[in-house]
Scaffold this motif. Structure first.
Motif, PDB file in Angstrom:
ATOM      1  N   ARG A 142      27.231  39.507  30.592  1.00  0.00           N
ATOM      2  CA  ARG A 142      26.928  38.690  31.770  1.00  0.00           C
ATOM      3  C   ARG A 142      25.551  39.002  32.323  1.00  0.00           C
ATOM      4  N   ARG A 188      23.418  33.934  30.992  1.00  0.00           N
ATOM      5  CA  ARG A 188      24.029  33.091  32.022  1.00  0.00           C
ATOM      6  C   ARG A 188      25.139  32.249  31.433  1.00  0.00           C
ATOM      7  N   VAL A 247      28.626  33.726  31.811  1.00  0.00           N
ATOM      8  CA  VAL A 247      29.086  33.557  33.191  1.00  0.00           C
ATOM      9  C   VAL A 247      29.581  32.127  33.399  1.00  0.00           C
ATOM     10  N   MET A 248      28.848  31.159  32.853  1.00  0.00           N
ATOM     11  CA  MET A 248      29.246  29.756  32.987  1.00  0.00           C
ATOM     12  C   MET A 248      30.631  29.516  32.372  1.00  0.00           C
ATOM     13  N   SER A 283      33.084  31.636  31.939  1.00  0.00           N
ATOM     14  CA  SER A 283      34.161  32.285  32.692  1.00  0.00           C
ATOM     15  C   SER A 283      34.452  31.588  34.012  1.00  0.00           C
ATOM     16  N   LYS A 284      33.573  30.693  34.465  1.00  0.00           N
ATOM     17  CA  LYS A 284      33.816  29.956  35.709  1.00  0.00           C
ATOM     18  C   LYS A 284      34.722  28.750  35.519  1.00  0.00           C
ATOM     19  N   VAL A 285      34.923  28.307  34.301  1.00  0.00           N
ATOM     20  CA  VAL A 285      35.799  27.168  34.044  1.00  0.00           C
ATOM     21  C   VAL A 285      37.242  27.638  34.180  1.00  0.00           C
ATOM     22  N   VAL A 286      38.016  26.928  35.006  1.00  0.00           N
ATOM     23  CA  VAL A 286      39.414  27.294  35.228  1.00  0.00           C
ATOM     24  C   VAL A 286      40.179  27.128  33.917  1.00  0.00           C
ATOM     25  N   VAL A 302      35.848  23.797  38.096  1.00  0.00           N
ATOM     26  CA  VAL A 302      34.946  24.914  37.813  1.00  0.00           C
ATOM     27  C   VAL A 302      34.825  25.742  39.080  1.00  0.00           C
ATOM     28  N   ARG A 303      35.016  27.047  38.944  1.00  0.00           N
ATOM     29  CA  ARG A 303      34.887  27.935  40.107  1.00  0.00           C
ATOM     30  C   ARG A 303      33.427  27.983  40.565  1.00  0.00           C
ATOM     31  N   PRO A 304      33.214  28.068  41.882  1.00  0.00           N
ATOM     32  CA  PRO A 304      31.821  28.139  42.387  1.00  0.00           C
ATOM     33  C   PRO A 304      31.169  29.480  42.088  1.00  0.00           C
TER      34      PRO A 304
END
Length: 165
Positions: free
Chosen positions: A29, A33, A36-37, A39-42, A163-165
């Motif tokens: 991470r 980037r 990180v992107m 891992s933000k997807v639910v 997608v998580r903020p």
């Protein structure tokens, strides 16, 4: 008594593996980037993000067909004279990535029911009266890997996905 000792040993080993994985992901991470992107997807946890990024999406592909072929989810052409057909999915790609994507496709339906990909899958399965779910899940996995590749490379969010903020 021995069974409890074995369970404690197993739990300690699981904790060690998870700590190692978390350290690897933290290192990734910091340097990328894209991890990180993902891992933000639910619906995409740390294991899936690590496999997706580490096994395939870190590579540079020119188009969606190359992404699907690398994942082993591209159709195999068959030609004889003037006949051009597709034989189905060729399993010549990365087996770890393919199996992860197939598992993730099932989980995608559960965690992202409002997304365009889930709606597409449900409509196609309903047309066949509920048959061919396993065939269609492979098609969903192909669409999902292409959509995640577009998301990681160009920032194109999958339509209807959380997608998580």
């Amino acid at each position: 008594m021995r069974e409890l000792d074995r369970m404690e040993l197993l739990l300690d080993q699981i904790k060690a593996v998870e700590a190692e994985r978390d350290a690897m992901l933290a290192e990734e991470r910091q340097s990328s980037r894209e991890a990180v992107m993902l891992s933000k997807v639910v619906g995409i946890g740390p294991e899936f993000a690590a496999v997706l990024w580490g096994e395939g999406l870190f590579r540079c592909f020119d188009n969606r067909r190359q992404v699907a072929a690398y994942a082993g989810l591209a159709p195999t052409p068959w030609q004889s004279g003037s006949i051009d057909r597709e034989q189905g999915i060729g399993k010549s790609g990365n087996p770890r990535l393919r199996s992860t994507l197939l598992e993730m496709a099932w989980l995608w339906l559960r965690h992202q029911p409002a997304s365009a990909l889930s709606r597409w899958f449900n409509e196609r399965v309903a047309q066949n009266g509920g048959r061919f779910k396993k065939v269609m899940i492979t098609a969903l996995a192909r669409k999902l890997v292409v959509a995640l590749w577009k998301y990681v490379r160009a920032g194109v969010v999958i339509e209807g996905a959380f997608v998580r903020p």
